[in-house]
Enzyme design. Structure first.
Site, PDB file in Angstrom:
ATOM      1  N   ASN A  12       0.857  -1.187   0.000  1.00 37.79           N
ATOM      2  CA  ASN A  12       0.000   0.000   0.000  1.00 37.79           C
ATOM      3  C   ASN A  12       0.899   1.244   0.000  1.00 37.79           C
ATOM      4  O   ASN A  12       1.688   1.438   0.929  1.00 37.79           O
ATOM      5  CB  ASN A  12      -0.892  -0.036   1.254  1.00 37.79           C
ATOM      6  CG  ASN A  12      -1.784   1.179   1.364  1.00 37.79           C
ATOM      7  OD1 ASN A  12      -1.333   2.308   1.157  1.00 37.79           O
ATOM      8  ND2 ASN A  12      -3.029   0.982   1.705  1.00 37.79           N
ATOM      9  N   HIS A  15       1.159   6.170   1.871  1.00 33.54           N
ATOM     10  CA  HIS A  15       1.965   7.090   2.684  1.00 33.54           C
ATOM     11  C   HIS A  15       3.134   7.697   1.930  1.00 33.54           C
ATOM     12  O   HIS A  15       3.761   8.641   2.416  1.00 33.54           O
ATOM     13  CB  HIS A  15       2.377   6.434   3.996  1.00 33.54           C
ATOM     14  CG  HIS A  15       1.179   6.198   4.861  1.00 33.54           C
ATOM     15  ND1 HIS A  15       0.258   7.194   5.120  1.00 33.54           N
ATOM     16  CD2 HIS A  15       0.693   5.102   5.457  1.00 33.54           C
ATOM     17  CE1 HIS A  15      -0.720   6.720   5.859  1.00 33.54           C
ATOM     18  NE2 HIS A  15      -0.486   5.443   6.075  1.00 33.54           N
ATOM     19  N   HIS A  48      -5.525   3.666  -1.627  1.00 42.55           N
ATOM     20  CA  HIS A  48      -6.849   4.032  -1.120  1.00 42.55           C
ATOM     21  C   HIS A  48      -7.104   5.475  -1.515  1.00 42.55           C
ATOM     22  O   HIS A  48      -6.430   6.372  -1.026  1.00 42.55           O
ATOM     23  CB  HIS A  48      -6.858   3.860   0.407  1.00 42.55           C
ATOM     24  CG  HIS A  48      -8.194   4.124   1.052  1.00 42.55           C
ATOM     25  ND1 HIS A  48      -8.399   3.942   2.399  1.00 42.55           N
ATOM     26  CD2 HIS A  48      -9.380   4.557   0.555  1.00 42.55           C
ATOM     27  CE1 HIS A  48      -9.651   4.250   2.701  1.00 42.55           C
ATOM     28  NE2 HIS A  48     -10.267   4.631   1.603  1.00 42.55           N
ATOM     29  N   ARG A  50      -9.184   8.256  -0.852  1.00 43.22           N
ATOM     30  CA  ARG A  50     -10.192   8.651   0.152  1.00 43.22           C
ATOM     31  C   ARG A  50     -10.986   9.834  -0.378  1.00 43.22           C
ATOM     32  O   ARG A  50     -10.486  10.618  -1.191  1.00 43.22           O
ATOM     33  CB  ARG A  50      -9.497   9.032   1.464  1.00 43.22           C
ATOM     34  CG  ARG A  50      -8.782   7.878   2.124  1.00 43.22           C
ATOM     35  CD  ARG A  50      -8.295   8.261   3.514  1.00 43.22           C
ATOM     36  NE  ARG A  50      -9.362   8.243   4.463  1.00 43.22           N
ATOM     37  CZ  ARG A  50      -9.544   7.286   5.384  1.00 43.22           C
ATOM     38  NH1 ARG A  50      -8.705   6.287   5.489  1.00 43.22           N
ATOM     39  NH2 ARG A  50     -10.546   7.355   6.220  1.00 43.22           N
ATOM     40  N   ARG A  54      -6.739  12.815   1.117  1.00 47.73           N
ATOM     41  CA  ARG A  54      -5.636  13.187   2.028  1.00 47.73           C
ATOM     42  C   ARG A  54      -4.284  12.616   1.590  1.00 47.73           C
ATOM     43  O   ARG A  54      -3.255  13.119   1.988  1.00 47.73           O
ATOM     44  CB  ARG A  54      -5.959  12.770   3.469  1.00 47.73           C
ATOM     45  CG  ARG A  54      -5.929  11.298   3.707  1.00 47.73           C
ATOM     46  CD  ARG A  54      -6.111  10.964   5.172  1.00 47.73           C
ATOM     47  NE  ARG A  54      -7.471  11.198   5.635  1.00 47.73           N
ATOM     48  CZ  ARG A  54      -7.981  10.595   6.708  1.00 47.73           C
ATOM     49  NH1 ARG A  54      -7.251   9.778   7.428  1.00 47.73           N
ATOM     50  NH2 ARG A  54      -9.222  10.823   7.075  1.00 47.73           N
ATOM     51  N   HIS A 200      -3.836  -4.996   7.624  1.00 47.62           N
ATOM     52  CA  HIS A 200      -3.907  -3.917   8.605  1.00 47.62           C
ATOM     53  C   HIS A 200      -2.979  -4.199   9.776  1.00 47.62           C
ATOM     54  O   HIS A 200      -3.165  -5.170  10.498  1.00 47.62           O
ATOM     55  CB  HIS A 200      -5.330  -3.636   9.125  1.00 47.62           C
ATOM     56  CG  HIS A 200      -5.523  -2.179   9.375  1.00 47.62           C
ATOM     57  ND1 HIS A 200      -5.010  -1.533  10.470  1.00 47.62           N
ATOM     58  CD2 HIS A 200      -6.101  -1.224   8.617  1.00 47.62           C
ATOM     59  CE1 HIS A 200      -5.286  -0.250  10.378  1.00 47.62           C
ATOM     60  NE2 HIS A 200      -5.956  -0.024   9.274  1.00 47.62           N
TER      61      HIS A 200
HETATM   62  N1  PXP Z   1      -6.117  -3.085   4.213  1.00 40.89           N
HETATM   63  C1  PXP Z   1      -6.982  -2.055   4.316  1.00 40.89           C
HETATM   64  C2  PXP Z   1      -8.388  -2.280   3.920  1.00 40.89           C
HETATM   65  C3  PXP Z   1      -6.561  -0.799   4.795  1.00 40.89           C
HETATM   66  O1  PXP Z   1      -7.426   0.212   4.891  1.00 40.89           O
HETATM   67  C4  PXP Z   1      -5.204  -0.631   5.136  1.00 40.89           C
HETATM   68  C5  PXP Z   1      -4.717   0.714   5.602  1.00 40.89           C
HETATM   69  O2  PXP Z   1      -4.737   1.628   4.580  1.00 40.89           O
HETATM   70  C6  PXP Z   1      -4.337  -1.716   4.978  1.00 40.89           C
HETATM   71  C7  PXP Z   1      -4.817  -2.933   4.541  1.00 40.89           C
HETATM   72  C8  PXP Z   1      -2.882  -1.612   5.288  1.00 40.89           C
HETATM   73  O3  PXP Z   1      -2.736  -1.375   6.650  1.00 40.89           O
HETATM   74  P1  PXP Z   1      -1.319  -0.879   7.199  1.00 40.89           P
HETATM   75  O4  PXP Z   1      -1.081   0.469   6.611  1.00 40.89           O
HETATM   76  O5  PXP Z   1      -1.525  -0.859   8.665  1.00 40.89           O
HETATM   77  O6  PXP Z   1      -0.317  -1.886   6.741  1.00 40.89           O
END
Ligand code: PXP
Length: 253
Positions: A12, A15, A48, A50, A54, A200
């Site tokens: 992901n 960030h 993502h 949003r 952001r 997550h």
């Molecule tokens: N899966 C989903 C649905 C999420 O919203 C997130 C956070 O953006 C993640 C996975 C990844 O989580 P983390 O950033 O804590 O690794």
């Protein structure tokens, strides 16, 4: 302890965009980060978009689509605007998540009993009709897995946040309970013919225990910890690159 089959790693890159937006500059570029992740062996990328934009912004979407060769997972809330953008982009997967305006990150799975009908008409049907497979981000609750299967989606993403929190607190009983719930939910989802994704709070510290306990994982998505680790794993090399330049210049002066 035997490891289960290796799941795909989706990174992901939200960030990277957070950092870019902090200065209002064009760098660091999330699409470039996506390319580096895939070149290093990652199986795909998650972003993502949003509603408050952001981190990832609309203009990142075509760049990510052009860059990513593996799975491109468009994570989004089930709104008309997002569904339109997703259908235009045609990613390889769309993961539907709940979205709260005040939350720092996605805080839990979809409340499927409450939102299933709306989710179907607003998002699942139009996305699938456009050929985009759908995954639902759910808590590891058997009734929610049953509902996801009944809705005819291709996958679920199991929320691993409670496991990650228990791990961080060093509460071994709670870790056992949370990872057990996820393992059971993964088993049920697999039996129901769903692909099983998870994410997550997964990180270099808790990942081995997680993978050892949970079967049938197709894709795991990791963002915050991986991008944070990249800073520290790369900081020393970067300082040396700057010093080489500085020293090279002073020696030549
Ligand atoms: N899966 C989903 C649905 C999420 O919203 C997130 C956070 O953006 C993640 C996975 C990844 O989580 P983390 O950033 O804590 O690794």
């Amino acid at each position: 302890m035997t490891m289960n089959t290796r799941p795909k790693l989706l990174v992901n890159i939200d960030h990277v965009a957070t950092l870019r937006n902090a200065r209002g500059e064009g760098f660091p570029d999330p699409a470039r980060a996506a390319g580096i992740c895939e070149a290093a062996g990652a199986d795909g990328i998650v972003f993502h978009l949003r509603s408050d934009r952001r981190h990832i912004r609309d203009e990142d979407l075509p760049a990510l689509k052009a860059m990513v060769k593996g799975t491109l997972d468009f994570e989004m809330a089930a709104t008309q605007e997002m569904v339109g953008l997703c259908i235009d982009l045609k990613p390889s997967l769309c993961t539907l998540v709940p979205e709260g305006r005040e939350e720092l990150t996605t805080e839990g799975g979809l409340d499927l009993p409450a939102v299933a009908e709306e989710l179907t008409t607003l998002a699942i049907t139009p996305l699938q009709s456009s050929g985009i497979p759908v995954s639902l981000f759910v808590d590891p609750v058997p009734a929610h897995i049953d509902m996801a299967a009944a809705l005819g989606v291709e996958a679920v993403e199991l929320h691993t946040g409670t496991f990650a929190n228990a791990w961080m607190q060093g509460d071994s009983d709670q870790v056992k309970y949370e990872v057990g719930r996820i393992a059971d939910a993964a088993e049920l989802a697999h039996q129901k013919g769903l692909l099983v994704n998870a994410g997550h709070g997964l990180n270099l510290d808790n990942l081995h225990a997680f993978l050892s306990a949970v079967s049938h994982l197709h894709e795991i998505s990791i963002g915050h910890a991986l991008i944070s680790d990249a800073l520290f794993l790369g900081l020393s090399t970067t300082v040396k690159a700057y010093l080489a330049l500085i020293h090279g210049q002073t020696e030549g002066a």
